[in-house]
Structure formats: structure tokens, C-alpha cells
Design a protein around this motif. Structure first.
Motif, mmCIF file in Angstrom:
data_model
loop_
_atom_site.group_PDB
_atom_site.id
_atom_site.type_symbol
_atom_site.label_atom_id
_atom_site.label_comp_id
_atom_site.label_asym_id
_atom_site.label_seq_id
_atom_site.Cartn_x
_atom_site.Cartn_y
_atom_site.Cartn_z
ATOM 1 N N ASP A 64 0.693 -1.223 0.078
ATOM 2 C CA ASP A 64 0.001 -0.063 -0.023
ATOM 3 C C ASP A 64 0.740 1.244 0.030
ATOM 4 N N ILE A 65 0.577 2.140 -0.768
ATOM 5 C CA ILE A 65 1.242 3.365 -0.831
ATOM 6 C C ILE A 65 0.401 4.428 -0.626
ATOM 7 N N LEU A 66 0.950 5.679 0.287
ATOM 8 C CA LEU A 66 0.562 6.800 0.623
ATOM 9 C C LEU A 66 0.617 7.925 -0.238
ATOM 10 N N LEU A 67 -0.295 8.607 -0.661
ATOM 11 C CA LEU A 67 -0.354 9.616 -1.637
ATOM 12 C C LEU A 67 -1.277 10.805 -1.215
ATOM 13 N N VAL A 68 -0.716 12.047 -1.893
ATOM 14 C CA VAL A 68 -1.537 13.227 -1.298
ATOM 15 C C VAL A 68 -2.001 13.690 -2.474
ATOM 16 N N ASP A 69 -3.225 14.475 -2.279
ATOM 17 C CA ASP A 69 -4.090 14.982 -3.480
ATOM 18 C C ASP A 69 -3.518 16.422 -3.479
ATOM 19 N N HIS A 70 -2.440 16.431 -4.448
ATOM 20 C CA HIS A 70 -1.636 17.921 -4.544
ATOM 21 C C HIS A 70 -2.507 19.046 -5.060
ATOM 22 N N VAL A 71 -2.531 20.047 -4.384
ATOM 23 C CA VAL A 71 -3.477 21.412 -4.686
ATOM 24 C C VAL A 71 -2.749 21.828 -6.006
ATOM 25 N N ARG A 137 0.220 1.968 7.928
ATOM 26 C CA ARG A 137 -1.391 2.713 8.057
ATOM 27 C C ARG A 137 -1.912 3.483 8.889
ATOM 28 N N ALA A 138 -1.145 3.157 9.939
ATOM 29 C CA ALA A 138 -1.850 3.814 11.213
ATOM 30 C C ALA A 138 -1.183 5.328 11.448
ATOM 31 N N ARG A 151 -4.305 9.706 1.525
ATOM 32 C CA ARG A 151 -4.759 8.592 1.708
ATOM 33 C C ARG A 151 -3.725 7.395 1.214
ATOM 34 N N TRP A 152 -3.911 6.086 1.696
ATOM 35 C CA TRP A 152 -3.293 4.952 1.428
ATOM 36 C C TRP A 152 -3.947 4.111 0.379
ATOM 37 N N TRP A 153 -3.246 3.979 -0.744
ATOM 38 C CA TRP A 153 -3.757 3.175 -1.880
ATOM 39 C C TRP A 153 -3.301 1.802 -1.990
ATOM 40 N N THR A 154 -4.142 0.832 -2.179
ATOM 41 C CA THR A 154 -3.728 -0.425 -2.287
ATOM 42 C C THR A 154 -3.294 -0.923 -3.738
ATOM 43 N N PRO A 155 -2.519 -1.750 -4.108
ATOM 44 C CA PRO A 155 -2.250 -2.127 -5.433
ATOM 45 C C PRO A 155 -3.420 -2.354 -6.466
#
Length: 184
Positions: A64-71, A137-138, A151-155
Motif C-alpha cells: 500500500d502506498i501513501l499519496l497526497v492530492d496535491h493542490v 497505515r496507522a 490516503r493509502w492506496w492498495t495495489p
């Protein structure tokens, strides 16, 4: 301590390309590094028109990868930012993880891209070193002016999503999967 351009050259030279595009980006970046002694953004958003960025990509043991919704970019991106003058790119990745996510991480460079930017800051090239870091993920990600959400994204979610990521993100995931053998 190595001069900044020498240190960056060593990092880039040590990255084994995934594909022809990464090999091209690596070759072009090495030529650029050999032609300049300054690789840092001096004036926002685009002076000089080519400069260094470090991404830090937190990833769990399950992939799982953490990504941000970049402004500004209008895309889901790994946390990261421009390398400050005189700063080592790995230090940038660690600094950005702390500033944007509130965590301290160990990082390892695995991917290189050279991307002509789009959206608000369009028209310059970000030479990005992608660092992976162990994720959890915590983690509770603090609010930020730089992104709408994190948010965390699953494959599986990554595979099913549309064109909402950095243009090289799926190639990065493919490379990461080949290096780490994460479950699908």
C-alpha cells in the motif's frame, strides 16, 4: 562531504533503469549534471527551468502506498518537494516526510524521472528522485496547505484508478513491484 552536484550524480548513476524511458531520463540527467554546478530551484516556480525534486513514497509491507492530492498539480502524488540549495536529495525526502506527514523515515532512491510540469506551475522540468520509505497505515497525516487530502492506496486501487497520478507513477509501481514482489 561531496559537492551537491557530485552527490546527485552518484545517486542518479546508481539507479538501475526500469525501462527505456527511465534510461533516457537517467542519461539526460547525467548530461545535465555534468554541464552545471547548480541544480536547485532559486526562484519559484521555475528558475532555473530545470531543477531537483525529491519524492518520498511511504509503502507498507503489503504494497500500500501513501499519496497526497496535491493542490497545485491537481494529481495524486507522493509527498515531496524541491531540493533546497546545498541540500542532499535524501535529506529533502526525509524533511518532506517530516513536514508533510509528521513522520521520521529512512529512505532509499529507486526511480528517476524528468517531467515537464503542467497545471499551475507549468513549463519547467522537475528532475525527480523517487525515494521509498517504510510506511504504516496507522499514521495520521496532519492537514496541509499543499494537499487536499492524503490516503493509502492498495495495489488494486492504483490499477483501477484513472489518470489521476503523476504521469510516471504507474511505471514507478511496476518497478517497485519487480524489486519488492509485493502481493497484488
Amino acid at each position: 562531504m561531496l559537492p551537491p552536484v557530485t552527490a546527485v550524480h552518484d545517486i542518479v548513476a546508481a539507479i538501475t533503469p526500469l525501462d527505456d524511458l527511465e534510461a533516457t531520463h537517467r542519461q539526460e540527467t547525467l548530461r545535465w549534471l555534468e554541464s552545471t554546478d547548480d541544480v536547485f530551484r532559486r526562484v519559484k516556480p521555475a528558475t532555473p527551468p530545470r531543477h531537483l525534486v525529491s519524492y518520498v513514497v511511504p509503502i507498507t509491507a503489503e504494497g500500500d502506498i501513501l499519496l497526497v492530492d496535491h493542490v497545485k498539480a491537481g494529481l495524486w502524488l507522493p509527498p515531496g518537494g524541491h531540493v533546497d540549495p546545498g541540500e542532499h536529495p535524501a535529506d529533502t525526502a526525509r524533511r518532506e516526510a517530516h513536514e508533510e506527514l509528521g513522520v521520521t523515515v529512512d529512505v532509499r532512491p529507486v526511480f528517476l524521472t524528468a517531467t515537464l510540469t503542467r497545471s499551475i506551475d507549468a513549463g519547467h522540468t522537475d528532475v525527480s528522485i523517487w525515494y521509498v520509505a517504510p510506511g504504516d497505515r496507522a499514521w495520521t497525516v496532519p492537514a496541509s496547505e499543499e494537499f487536499h487530502a492524503a490516503r493509502w492506496w492498495t495495489p488494486g486501487e492504483i490499477a483501477d484508478a484513472g489518470e489521476i497520478f503523476d504521469p510516471h507513477f504507474r511505471r514507478f509501481v511496476r518497478k517497485l513491484s519487480s524489486l519488492c514482489r509485493f502481493p497484488r
